[in-house]
Scaffold this motif. Structure first.
Motif, PDB file in Angstrom:
ATOM      1  N   GLU A 155      22.480   3.002   5.677  1.00 20.29           N
ATOM      2  CA  GLU A 155      22.099   2.347   4.419  1.00 20.29           C
ATOM      3  C   GLU A 155      21.343   3.280   3.483  1.00 20.29           C
ATOM      4  OE1 GLU A 155      19.840  -1.164   5.377  1.00 20.29           O
ATOM      5  OE2 GLU A 155      21.389  -1.824   6.788  1.00 20.29           O
ATOM      6  N   ALA A 156      20.568   4.186   4.072  1.00 23.32           N
ATOM      7  CA  ALA A 156      19.746   5.078   3.254  1.00 23.32           C
ATOM      8  C   ALA A 156      19.917   6.517   3.721  1.00 23.32           C
ATOM      9  CB  ALA A 156      18.279   4.676   3.341  1.00 23.32           C
ATOM     10  N   PRO A 174      19.457   4.998  -1.608  1.00 25.50           N
ATOM     11  CA  PRO A 174      20.430   4.115  -0.967  1.00 25.50           C
ATOM     12  C   PRO A 174      21.767   4.862  -0.884  1.00 25.50           C
ATOM     13  CG  PRO A 174      19.364   3.042  -2.842  1.00 25.50           C
ATOM     14  CD  PRO A 174      19.001   4.486  -2.904  1.00 25.50           C
ATOM     15  N   ARG A 175      22.414   4.775   0.245  1.00 25.97           N
ATOM     16  CA  ARG A 175      23.593   5.601   0.502  1.00 25.97           C
ATOM     17  C   ARG A 175      24.702   5.422  -0.541  1.00 25.97           C
ATOM     18  NH1 ARG A 175      28.418   5.788   4.678  1.00 25.97           N
ATOM     19  NH2 ARG A 175      29.255   4.074   3.457  1.00 25.97           N
ATOM     20  N   SER A 220      17.407  -0.238  -5.463  1.00 24.08           N
ATOM     21  CA  SER A 220      18.393   0.820  -5.678  1.00 24.08           C
ATOM     22  C   SER A 220      17.739   2.114  -6.171  1.00 24.08           C
ATOM     23  CB  SER A 220      19.424   0.351  -6.694  1.00 24.08           C
ATOM     24  OG  SER A 220      18.764   0.075  -7.915  1.00 24.08           O
TER      25      SER A 220
END
Ligand code: CTP
Ligand code: MG
Length: 234
Positions: free
Chosen positions: A107-108, A176-177, A136
């Motif tokens: 996720e990150a 955030p990815r 975000s």
């Protein structure tokens, strides 16, 4: 080292630069500092963090095997969570190479300079917590500018710059990815850090407090400073 990785977090450690300003034979991350490579020091900070993560080491193409050995040594039981890939001609290309192998569950993403050999685990945790707990926004460590700053044209001073709203920034920088992938996909210029690339795509970046120990080893003077800190146990 922790056996379990947090599937939500990946840390890309960029170590593919040549270290021109350090001026040694070996690429900078593979130069020795106090009995270990700079990369190994940086990985100790990463694996010492409470947020265990999938770790991606981006290394020069000629040193992939060495990077793997160093990564396994530091990761210990977590070495299955280490991936090594070859970097590119610029830091941005090296980060992109790391991003290409980020696992799907993540996720990150934190992007960290191997050259910040002494960056403490607490800083990695601070950035990881902020980005995993936030929206975000990108998250970057920053410290106030302490020196007076001038604008110059050649040697001539043309302005004094108000430093009160200036900071200098460090890594790891967290994002955030999906947002970081989108920002990289749309990047059409070279940026000096990931936050600049992220902001250039219209996304927001916030700061968290940085750490003096996270200074980047750039010149022989910096390497000497890091060596003396380790000598003195500070
Ligand atoms: N980096 C990278 N790939 C590149 C250039 C830089 O992975 N093509 C990494 C470096 O290994 C370093 C970090 O980005 O950990 C910060 O870059 P910098 O301090 O500029 O390192 P170098 O580019 O190696 O040094 P120099 O600019 O003096 O050549
Ligand atoms: Mg460079």
């Amino acid at each position: 080292a922790r056996a379990m990785s947090d599937a939500r977090l990946a840390i890309i450690v960029v170590a593919a630069g040549s270290g021109t300003r350090l001026g040694q034979q070996l690429p900078k991350a593979f130069v020795e500092l106090h009995g270990r490579t700079i990369l190994e020091h940086a990985l100790h900070g990463v694996f010492g963090a409470t947020h265990a993560a999938h770790v991606i080491i981006v290394a020069p193409a000629s040193l992939l095997a060495q990077a793997r050995t160093i990564g396994s040594r530091v990761a210990g039981a977590a070495s299955e969570h280490v991936t090594v890939v070859a970097g590119g001609d610029t830091r941005q290309a090296s980060v992109a190479a790391g991003l290409a192998v980020v696992p799907a569950t993540v996720e990150a993403v934190l992007v960290h300079d191997a050259a910040r050999a002494l960056a403490p685990s607490a800083l990695i945790d601070r950035v990881a917590s902020a980005v995993l707990g936030g929206g975000s926004q990108g998250v970057i460590p920053a410290l106030p500018v302490v020196d007076t700053v001038k604008r110059v044209e050649g040697a001539r001073v043309v302005a004094s710059v108000d430093r009160s709203d200036l900071v200098h920034v460090q890594t790891p920088q967290g994002f955030p990815r999906d947002e970081l992938l989108a920002a990289y996909a749309s990047a059409d210029a070279e940026h000096t850090d990931d936050a600049a690339l992220y902001a250039a795509s219209g996304r927001e970046v916030v700061t968290v407090p940085g750490e003096p120990r996270a200074f980047k080893i750039t010149t022989p003077w910096d390497l000497n400073r890091a060596d003396r800190m380790l000598d003195a146990g500070v």
